[in-house]
Write an enzyme that holds these catalytic residues in place. Sequence first.
Site: not given
Ligand code: ARG
Length: 288
Positions: A93, A147, A272, A178, A74, A20, A176
Amino acid sequence: MAATILMTDPEFYEVSYTINPWMRPDQWSQDVAAAQALARHQWTNLKSKLEQDGITVLTMPGAAGLPDLVFPANAAIVLDGKALLARFRYPQRQGEEACFLKYFTQLKDQGIIQSVAPFPEGLYQEGAGDCLWDVTRSLFWAGWGPRSDRRAMDHVVGHFGKKVVGLELTSEKYYHLDTCFSVLSGGEILYYPEAFSWESRIVLEELVPPSQRIVATAEEAAAFSVNAVNVGRKLFLSSPPDSLVAKLRDKDYECVPLDLSMFVISGGGAFCLTLRLDRVSVANPAVV
Ligand code: ARG
């Protein structure tokens, strides 16, 4: 405050890839030992602030090679004791899925969660990061685009038997739901309108009357302040600008500001770093 929240130990947290636009491996690698120490300090501070408020925090272990495991928002969508486990879009991930399955199976054995189910393969859905329960309106708000798949919403409807309202995320920065949208305990929605398609803004504004909209500015969103943990009248959030603190105070909410800079360089804030495990679909005054 009666609430149970999951966090992941930051032992293996790092910023080593970019999925991201906030992620800064260059900044992390300048002084890895200092970065790790500061990240742990900031994480521990968030955990203590939650615990000082009477919130129960469960901590799952981290895993080597899975730095973003530190963001359990997540991991899953959790409602009424049912956990629907995420499927991650990026290969970086995807290894987290097995860790969350293992941990949630333990939670089920302990009676903390009643059921655990994985999302079907071939559908991406990144947990509570893209699916937020709104107890006031009795529905899930589901983010889709960068995502989570739009099609994933049908599976959420089938699994939980609840209404799901989709919101299309159109900016790479607010990847995301959130990161740009938060449901508050009094029914207000704190959100950054520019992160959504215009069709989705209309959908949102039709369901949320103006008196219940708290509009975040670009500066407030970029501080990751919208990514807040709200329990009762308190919001635990990353470096809120004064303008946001004032808007929330007007609605009778108190801000607990936190420095989460080492997680913002991974694209994450307070929400997060957490996952609420005891959310129930029907308003219960004892559970906020
Ligand atoms: N580096 C993580 C990603 O890009 C950050 C996730 C943050 N989580 C969230 N729920 N927004 O997936």
